[in-house]
Design a protein around this motif. Structure first.
Motif, short mmCIF file in Angstrom:
data_model
loop_
_atom_site.label_atom_id
_atom_site.label_comp_id
_atom_site.label_asym_id
_atom_site.label_seq_id
_atom_site.Cartn_x
_atom_site.Cartn_y
_atom_site.Cartn_z
N ALA A 94 91.57 65.78 -31.96
CA ALA A 94 93.32 65.63 -31.84
C ALA A 94 93.69 66.40 -31.35
N CYS A 95 94.90 65.15 -30.42
CA CYS A 95 95.86 66.29 -29.20
C CYS A 95 96.62 65.00 -29.63
N ASP A 102 93.38 50.76 -35.51
CA ASP A 102 93.21 48.81 -35.27
C ASP A 102 94.61 48.31 -34.45
N ASP A 103 94.94 49.78 -33.46
CA ASP A 103 95.40 49.08 -32.12
C ASP A 103 94.13 48.97 -31.13
N PRO A 104 94.14 47.39 -30.70
CA PRO A 104 93.04 48.15 -29.69
C PRO A 104 93.17 48.20 -28.07
N ALA A 105 94.37 47.93 -28.42
CA ALA A 105 94.99 48.71 -26.62
C ALA A 105 95.62 50.54 -26.97
N ALA A 106 95.04 50.87 -27.84
CA ALA A 106 95.89 52.25 -27.75
C ALA A 106 94.88 52.33 -27.31
N GLU A 107 95.61 54.35 -25.96
CA GLU A 107 94.78 55.17 -25.39
C GLU A 107 94.98 56.64 -26.30
N TYR A 108 94.00 56.93 -26.27
CA TYR A 108 93.49 58.44 -27.09
C TYR A 108 93.31 59.49 -25.65
N ILE A 109 94.68 60.69 -26.47
CA ILE A 109 93.92 62.12 -25.38
C ILE A 109 94.00 63.31 -25.98
N ASN A 110 92.17 63.75 -26.37
CA ASN A 110 92.19 64.38 -26.74
C ASN A 110 91.91 66.05 -26.26
N ARG A 111 91.61 66.68 -26.69
CA ARG A 111 91.62 68.31 -25.60
C ARG A 111 90.91 69.00 -25.82
N PHE A 169 83.52 65.93 -33.67
CA PHE A 169 82.04 66.92 -32.05
C PHE A 169 81.05 67.60 -32.18
N ASP A 170 81.56 69.45 -33.38
CA ASP A 170 81.33 69.47 -33.87
C ASP A 170 81.68 70.29 -34.93
N ASN A 171 80.73 70.63 -35.29
CA ASN A 171 80.77 71.92 -37.25
C ASN A 171 82.28 71.37 -37.51
N ASP A 172 83.29 70.14 -37.98
CA ASP A 172 83.95 69.63 -38.94
C ASP A 172 84.66 69.28 -37.85
N ASN A 173 85.02 69.62 -36.59
CA ASN A 173 85.64 69.21 -35.78
C ASN A 173 85.66 68.32 -34.95
N TYR A 174 87.11 67.31 -35.23
CA TYR A 174 87.06 65.78 -34.75
C TYR A 174 88.06 65.21 -33.98
N PHE A 175 88.04 63.95 -32.88
CA PHE A 175 88.72 63.77 -32.20
C PHE A 175 88.49 62.83 -32.70
N VAL A 176 89.72 61.69 -32.00
CA VAL A 176 90.42 60.42 -32.73
C VAL A 176 89.55 59.50 -32.03
N TYR A 205 102.21 62.79 -31.65
CA TYR A 205 100.99 63.93 -31.53
C TYR A 205 100.67 64.79 -32.63
N TYR A 206 99.78 65.41 -32.28
CA TYR A 206 98.70 66.00 -33.70
C TYR A 206 99.34 67.03 -34.05
N HIS A 207 99.51 66.74 -35.45
CA HIS A 207 100.13 67.94 -36.05
C HIS A 207 99.37 68.46 -37.36
N GLY A 208 98.28 68.32 -37.32
CA GLY A 208 97.42 69.25 -38.80
C GLY A 208 97.32 70.42 -38.47
N THR A 209 96.20 70.92 -39.36
CA THR A 209 96.47 72.36 -39.59
C THR A 209 95.05 72.47 -38.82
N THR A 210 94.20 71.37 -39.12
CA THR A 210 92.41 71.78 -39.30
C THR A 210 91.90 70.30 -38.33
N PHE A 211 90.94 70.12 -38.05
CA PHE A 211 90.45 69.11 -36.88
C PHE A 211 89.22 69.04 -37.75
N SER A 212 89.50 68.56 -39.31
CA SER A 212 88.63 68.10 -39.67
C SER A 212 88.65 66.32 -39.86
N GLN A 213 87.66 65.95 -40.17
CA GLN A 213 87.54 64.15 -40.43
C GLN A 213 89.64 63.27 -41.00
N ALA A 214 89.06 64.39 -42.15
CA ALA A 214 90.02 64.14 -43.62
C ALA A 214 91.95 64.28 -42.42
#
Length: 124
Positions: free
Chosen positions: A76-77, A113-122, A102-109, A43-52
């Motif tokens: 990201a979620c 390197d895991d080709p079978a990974a599944e991403y659930i953003n929000r 997505f917009d204005n420095d807001n990013y999602f995953v 799970y994502y625990h960052g304070t912002t959604f910047s690319q970094a």
């Protein structure tokens, strides 16, 4: 003498045939079993959604966040990724996360390197 030649030729032919049978068919190696994937959710625990921040693996852990993941590709979620990319409950750098804006420095995953990974953003 002729009888001895016939016997030795017969014995040689028998041994050769037996050797061919044993070496060519009797001891076939088994194919290696494929290593089973052990997926874990992080799970994502960052304070912002910047690319970094989104691609910083230390912002991802197996501890659930406050939820709200709705599969909208905005920020990201959570993701389900192979356990080989997780150590001590934290995503490792070799996961090599990729993020899409997505917009204005807001990013999602959007990849790893895991080709079978599944991403659930929000939604933002």
């Amino acid at each position: 003498m002729k009888t001895l030649k016939k016997i030795s030729f017969g014995a040689f032919a028998f041994i050769l045939g037996l050797t061919l049978v044993l070496t060519q068919s009797a001891f076939k190696g088994t194919t290696l079993k494929t290593i089973k994937r052990i997926p874990l959710t992080v799970y994502y625990h960052g304070t912002t959604f910047s690319q970094a921040s989104v691609t910083n693996e230390s912002n991802w852990s197996t501890t659930p966040n406050d939820g709200g993941c709705d599969e909208e590709p905005e920020v990201a979620c959570q993701m389900t990724i192979d356990s080989q990319f997780i150590s001590g409950g934290t995503l490792q750098q070799d996961a090599d996360l990729q993020a899409t804006e997505f917009d204005n420095d807001n990013y999602f995953v959007s990849g790893s390197d895991d080709p079978a990974a599944e991403y659930i953003n929000r939604s933002l």
